[in-house]
Design an enzyme around this catalytic site. Sequence first.
Site, short mmCIF file in Angstrom:
data_model
loop_
_atom_site.label_atom_id
_atom_site.label_comp_id
_atom_site.label_asym_id
_atom_site.label_seq_id
_atom_site.Cartn_x
_atom_site.Cartn_y
_atom_site.Cartn_z
N THR A 126 0.87 -1.19 0.00
CA THR A 126 0.00 0.00 0.00
C THR A 126 0.90 1.24 0.00
O THR A 126 2.13 1.11 0.12
CB THR A 126 -0.89 0.04 1.27
N ASP A 127 0.30 2.41 -0.11
CA ASP A 127 1.11 3.63 -0.10
C ASP A 127 1.84 3.82 1.22
O ASP A 127 2.95 4.33 1.27
CB ASP A 127 0.22 4.85 -0.37
N CYS A 128 1.22 3.39 2.30
CA CYS A 128 1.88 3.54 3.61
C CYS A 128 2.77 2.35 3.95
O CYS A 128 3.72 2.48 4.72
CB CYS A 128 0.84 3.78 4.69
N TYR A 129 2.45 1.19 3.41
CA TYR A 129 3.25 -0.03 3.64
C TYR A 129 3.60 -0.64 2.29
O TYR A 129 2.95 -1.57 1.83
CB TYR A 129 2.45 -1.03 4.47
#
Lengths: 489, 126
Positions: A126-129
């Site tokens: 994901t964008d954060c992970y």
Amino acid sequence: MKSVEDINEKIREGSVCVVTAEEMKEIVKELGAEKAAEEVDVVTTGTFGAMCSTGVFLNFGHSDPPIRMQRVWLNDVEAYTGIAAVDAYLGATQQSEKAEDYGGAHVIEELLKGEEVELKAISKGTDCYPAKEVRTVITLEDLNFAEMVNPRNAYQRYNAATNSSDRLLRTYMGTLLPNFGNVTFAGCGEISPLNNDPEFRTIGIGTKILLCGGKGYIVGHGTQHCPGYATLMVKGSLKSMDPEFLRAAYMPGYGVTMFVGIGIPIPVLDSKMAEKLAVRDEEIKTKILDFGVQRRDRPVVREVTYAELKSGRIEINGEEVRVSPLSSVYMARKIMEELKRRIERGEFLLTFPVERLTPGKALKPMKTAIKLVKSVMSEAIVISPETSVEIAAKIMIEKGVNHLPVVENGKLVGIVTSWDVAKAVAMGKTGKVGEIMTKRVIVTYPEEAVELAAKKMEENDISALPVVDKSMRVLGIVTSEDLSKLLAR
Amino acid sequence: MFLRLRFDSKAVRKPVISAVTLKTSALINIIKAEVGPRRGELIVEVDDSIAEKVEKAFEELGVEVLRLKEKVERNERCVHCGACISICPVEAIVLQDGRVEFLDKCVLCGNCVKVCPVKALKLPTT
């Protein structure tokens, strides 16, 4: 009448009187409950046995780039990740994807022993992970948190097991020999914590305990907690534990589980508590269930006390049957002694529960639609062993069936299939059915679950089972066609 | 005393047990038997006093004899649970003061090895 605070004061002073549950029984017998309550401050109780509902919450720390673990494996054993990014719950009974006799319990034991464990995690990214995969090697020391949280431990008592069927059963209660060949039981009886405080006066939410040799707490009652069969939910830090009091196990043919050791101190607040602490194995009853009947409600073979079970031999239907324990009184004694030592040295203070446990309610069964053999069986066309092979062949063609149970004096004595008939003709054997029939017939019963009938057919590579009653009278037949119709519905 | 008898393809066809019984008058208790067309293995129990005579009689008939002195080996993983006790066909496993102990009458059948939940047991390597 003493309070937990009075007792803690004595622990701090070094004047506390601590005895094990076994010692307490003798003391009450000798001095009576009144005097025993005055003399003794704390009684240590213990149990050590296979407790499937066991596991560890792990926090691995963040990788760089970070990953939100969607699935994670430790030595090929999957842990549950439906929680935060690098948190997971590793259950003791989770089986390895590579080996049947290795699982979560083994990973937990290896972590506790300081051994290295392989970690593999995957994610969609994901964008954060952003990371999609992580592979590394970890030890217990590398983990931020490793909290054992066991939803159901320390059963007060447990149903014992035996097997009336004619085949060996491999169960979570160990290996059960055919024809009531043995009995197995779990639980430590009179020294087990919950039998010594059955009213939950001091064993409650927040009670400090010894969990696998480390400091632990009771979180609440366990799952399936019910009257007479109380259980506990417990927690403790894996990092504080001692591998001596925890052992990964594998019940052959069943799966992985974990031997967990639990010690619970019981403050002797008054003579009523001393009376309860005097409980003996002779007073603790349980039931022996027949695992030969593969249904939820297994028939009770008989009632039995822990004293009888611990004697190593009991009687079933007039025959002497040998008994195996599955819990270790030897280890439970070590736990009681260890807890006693810690309290005497002032290393372990007692807590009073912040809330009492309820007695629990009777358990509800799962609502499922069970299909019984009697609801799917069809009429059986039976013949006598005197019938000629030729007539049998005719009956099969006329009635459109492939299986004919063979009956003599009202009892099932064999079965012939269209294959048997074809084979007999091919080999020139055209005598009586009695000469070509299969005599060892695999049967089913009207009250048996359809799943079980299907399993019998698969295991024996056959396509029909006569349905009989206890005296081997033929009531019908189930064929693999009957079962496939069920699925097609 | 327990004796392990191994028969080769020749000895396996002879009625050895009967022959030895007739010759020595020993009472032979068969504990375990696996007999196939080409070889066989038996574990028998005989009284210590006559063991030597029996042993010789078997050997004369071409049977390989081994006195079973060893028992199942156990490592430190044992937690003394007792799961093995009721599985033992000769009652060689007992609880003594809470500890699981193996008596000398072990016939090395290996049943306990198979059921041990913590894999603490193994057959001695001969």
